[in-house]
Design a protein around this motif. Structure first.
Motif, PDB file in Angstrom:
ATOM      1  N   THR A   7      27.488 -11.906  -9.574  1.00  0.00           N
ATOM      2  CA  THR A   7      29.435 -11.664  -9.849  1.00  0.00           C
ATOM      3  C   THR A   7      29.675 -12.594 -11.818  1.00  0.00           C
ATOM      4  O   THR A   7      30.294 -12.535 -12.264  1.00  0.00           O
ATOM      5  N   LYS A  92      37.749 -24.942 -12.988  1.00  0.00           N
ATOM      6  CA  LYS A  92      38.401 -24.727 -11.573  1.00  0.00           C
ATOM      7  C   LYS A  92      39.771 -24.600 -11.373  1.00  0.00           C
ATOM      8  O   LYS A  92      40.301 -24.120 -11.002  1.00  0.00           O
ATOM      9  N   PRO A  97      35.964 -18.152 -12.468  1.00  0.00           N
ATOM     10  CA  PRO A  97      35.454 -17.989 -11.800  1.00  0.00           C
ATOM     11  C   PRO A  97      33.535 -18.208 -11.067  1.00  0.00           C
ATOM     12  O   PRO A  97      33.315 -18.331 -10.142  1.00  0.00           O
ATOM     13  N   LYS A 119      34.208 -19.252  -6.737  1.00  0.00           N
ATOM     14  CA  LYS A 119      33.085 -17.308  -6.362  1.00  0.00           C
ATOM     15  C   LYS A 119      31.763 -17.542  -6.317  1.00  0.00           C
ATOM     16  O   LYS A 119      31.339 -16.985  -5.892  1.00  0.00           O
TER      17      LYS A 119
END
Length: 153
Positions: A7, A92, A97, A119
């Protein structure tokens, strides 16, 4: 951690909070690492309008909310734990993410917040180095894991 690494390096852009012109500081070394791997990176430093890295001046922004389109960035953090906690809240709120908290940049409260609110949060025990997950040590393997190609300068 594999999913978090994928990610993180799937983001189209990166930012380094704590970027510095001082070559002895990790904020300098990590910003240089992104440049050396031809990754699009923005320096975050609220006290300087530019940082000089690899013999070139790079403009800075004051914080994560000042990035253009913050959700398109993954954020490397190299700040003291007290600063990191506030920085993570701003990141945030801005919609970033994924974060990579370098060794020494977080305390238990900051680590817990990052793991709960993002995430992907890379930090703590693990990686190839003895200090925990570090972009300088683990970044190339993480990029490969994410299928990200790079050309090292």
């Amino acid at each position: 951690m594999e999913a978090a690494l994928k990610t993180f390096f799937s983001s189209p852009r990166f930012a380094v909070a704590g970027a510095s012109s001082d070559p002895t500081k990790y904020g300098h070394k990590i910003f240089a690492w992104y440049l050396q791997h031809s990754l699009p990176v923005t320096a975050i430093n609220p006290r300087a309008s530019t940082v000089t890295v690899l013999k070139k001046d790079h403009s800075t922004v004051s914080g994560p909310s000042s990035l253009p389109d913050p959700p398109s960035f993954s954020l490397s953090v190299i700040t003291p734990p007290k600063v990191t906690r506030e920085l993570l809240k701003e990141a945030k709120e801005a919609g970033i993410p994924a974060v990579w908290l370098q060794p020494g940049s977080f305390d238990e409260e900051g680590l817990e917040y990052a793991r709960k609110e993002f995430k992907a949060a890379i930090a703590g025990d693990g990686g190839e180095g003895g200090e925990g997950w570090c972009v300088l040590v683990d970044g190339e393997d993480a990029m490969a894991l994410a299928g990200r190609k790079w050309s090292k300068l």
